[in-house]
Design a protein around this motif. Sequence first.
Motif, PDB file in Angstrom:
ATOM      1  N   TRP A  82       0.815  -1.215   0.000  1.00 42.54           N
ATOM      2  CA  TRP A  82       0.000   0.000   0.000  1.00 42.54           C
ATOM      3  C   TRP A  82       0.847   1.262   0.000  1.00 42.54           C
ATOM      4  CZ3 TRP A  82      -4.063  -1.551  -2.015  1.00 42.54           C
ATOM      5  CH2 TRP A  82      -4.671  -2.743  -1.639  1.00 42.54           C
ATOM      6  N   GLY A  83       2.099   1.157   0.382  1.00 47.09           N
ATOM      7  CA  GLY A  83       2.995   2.309   0.337  1.00 47.09           C
ATOM      8  C   GLY A  83       3.200   2.828  -1.075  1.00 47.09           C
ATOM      9  N   LEU A  84       2.920   1.980  -2.051  1.00 46.66           N
ATOM     10  CA  LEU A  84       3.056   2.361  -3.458  1.00 46.66           C
ATOM     11  C   LEU A  84       2.074   3.474  -3.838  1.00 46.66           C
ATOM     12  CD1 LEU A  84       4.966   1.178  -5.576  1.00 46.66           C
ATOM     13  CD2 LEU A  84       3.108  -0.264  -6.348  1.00 46.66           C
ATOM     14  N   GLU A  85       0.956   3.571  -3.102  1.00 51.20           N
ATOM     15  CA  GLU A  85      -0.046   4.605  -3.383  1.00 51.20           C
ATOM     16  C   GLU A  85       0.562   6.010  -3.279  1.00 51.20           C
ATOM     17  OE1 GLU A  85      -3.741   3.388  -3.817  1.00 51.20           O
ATOM     18  OE2 GLU A  85      -2.163   2.006  -4.460  1.00 51.20           O
ATOM     19  N   ILE A  86       1.555   6.176  -2.427  1.00 57.65           N
ATOM     20  CA  ILE A  86       2.189   7.483  -2.224  1.00 57.65           C
ATOM     21  C   ILE A  86       2.879   7.958  -3.504  1.00 57.65           C
ATOM     22  CG2 ILE A  86       3.955   8.724  -0.898  1.00 57.65           C
ATOM     23  CD1 ILE A  86       3.456   6.626   1.363  1.00 57.65           C
ATOM     24  N   LEU A  87       3.384   7.025  -4.298  1.00 55.76           N
ATOM     25  CA  LEU A  87       4.117   7.377  -5.522  1.00 55.76           C
ATOM     26  C   LEU A  87       3.248   7.367  -6.772  1.00 55.76           C
ATOM     27  CD1 LEU A  87       7.404   5.341  -4.979  1.00 55.76           C
ATOM     28  CD2 LEU A  87       6.922   7.722  -4.374  1.00 55.76           C
ATOM     29  N   HIS A  88       2.020   6.907  -6.638  1.00 56.58           N
ATOM     30  CA  HIS A  88       1.093   6.839  -7.763  1.00 56.58           C
ATOM     31  C   HIS A  88       0.568   8.256  -8.007  1.00 56.58           C
ATOM     32  CE1 HIS A  88      -2.474   5.811 -10.101  1.00 56.58           C
ATOM     33  NE2 HIS A  88      -1.956   4.597 -10.263  1.00 56.58           N
ATOM     34  N   GLU A  89       0.805   8.802  -9.189  1.00 56.26           N
ATOM     35  CA  GLU A  89       0.506  10.212  -9.444  1.00 56.26           C
ATOM     36  C   GLU A  89      -0.935  10.590  -9.131  1.00 56.26           C
ATOM     37  OE1 GLU A  89       2.561  13.188 -12.546  1.00 56.26           O
ATOM     38  OE2 GLU A  89       2.441  11.106 -13.212  1.00 56.26           O
ATOM     39  N   GLU A  90      -1.892   9.773  -9.509  1.00 55.84           N
ATOM     40  CA  GLU A  90      -3.293  10.095  -9.246  1.00 55.84           C
ATOM     41  C   GLU A  90      -3.675   9.833  -7.796  1.00 55.84           C
ATOM     42  OE1 GLU A  90      -5.934   8.155 -12.000  1.00 55.84           O
ATOM     43  OE2 GLU A  90      -4.735   8.794 -13.735  1.00 55.84           O
ATOM     44  N   LYS A  91      -3.275   8.688  -7.277  1.00 55.99           N
ATOM     45  CA  LYS A  91      -3.704   8.286  -5.932  1.00 55.99           C
ATOM     46  C   LYS A  91      -3.033   9.093  -4.831  1.00 55.99           C
ATOM     47  CE  LYS A  91      -4.868   3.683  -7.475  1.00 55.99           C
ATOM     48  NZ  LYS A  91      -6.218   3.390  -7.045  1.00 55.99           N
ATOM     49  N   ALA A  92      -1.839   9.618  -5.081  1.00 60.84           N
ATOM     50  CA  ALA A  92      -1.118  10.383  -4.062  1.00 60.84           C
ATOM     51  C   ALA A  92      -1.879  11.624  -3.637  1.00 60.84           C
ATOM     52  CB  ALA A  92       0.268  10.766  -4.570  1.00 60.84           C
ATOM     53  N   GLU A  93      -2.663  12.189  -4.539  1.00 64.06           N
ATOM     54  CA  GLU A  93      -3.427  13.397  -4.217  1.00 64.06           C
ATOM     55  C   GLU A  93      -4.772  13.080  -3.575  1.00 64.06           C
ATOM     56  OE1 GLU A  93      -2.235  16.473  -4.340  1.00 64.06           O
ATOM     57  OE2 GLU A  93      -0.352  15.567  -5.005  1.00 64.06           O
TER      58      GLU A  93
END
Length: 194
Positions: A82-93
């Motif tokens: 789930w830490g990958l969400e931080i780097l996902h351009e759309e999901k990070a926001e």
Amino acid sequence: MSTDTQPTPDGSPSVEEFEALQSRIDELEAELASVRSDVEDGPRKMVIIATKGTLDMAYPPLILASTAAAFGYDVTVFHTFWGLEILHEEKAEDLKLSSVGNPSMPVPNVIGALPGMDRVTTRMMEKQIADNGVATVGELIETSIEQGVNFQACQMTIDLMGYDEEDFFDEVETGVGAASAFQEMADADIQLLV
């Protein structure tokens, strides 16, 4: 002491034993000087493993990474699951804050479990961030990248979640496996799991 040489009559080491000990001391001093030189010559290294992708858990690895980089550390943050969400351009926001299971939340679990409460607690946290002038997740990522932080995305998790490499911020290193992350950790002075 060696069994090949006889001690001197007064019990002190023989000339050969003394020379062997002095030689070993010289070797150890040279090895210590080499280790000190390696430590002093290069920047210290920090590796952070980010495993959670909620709004509140995005901040610790980003704050630690940007701060360590500001102090001259060579910093790598390996994002997995789930830490990958931080780097996902759309999901990070659009990271959420769970209202259940966090004993520090000002909402009892029985209330937090109601439909829509995650949205309410997320908005509360976003307001608190804005009211206190705290950088957003996107701003912290940008600051970290400017300071040279290396963000890595776990390839197995990318595959598992069905993401594409293009889904992440341009500066994110994709295709990184656990073996590479482990080697980074082994070489680091500081390793943190967040």
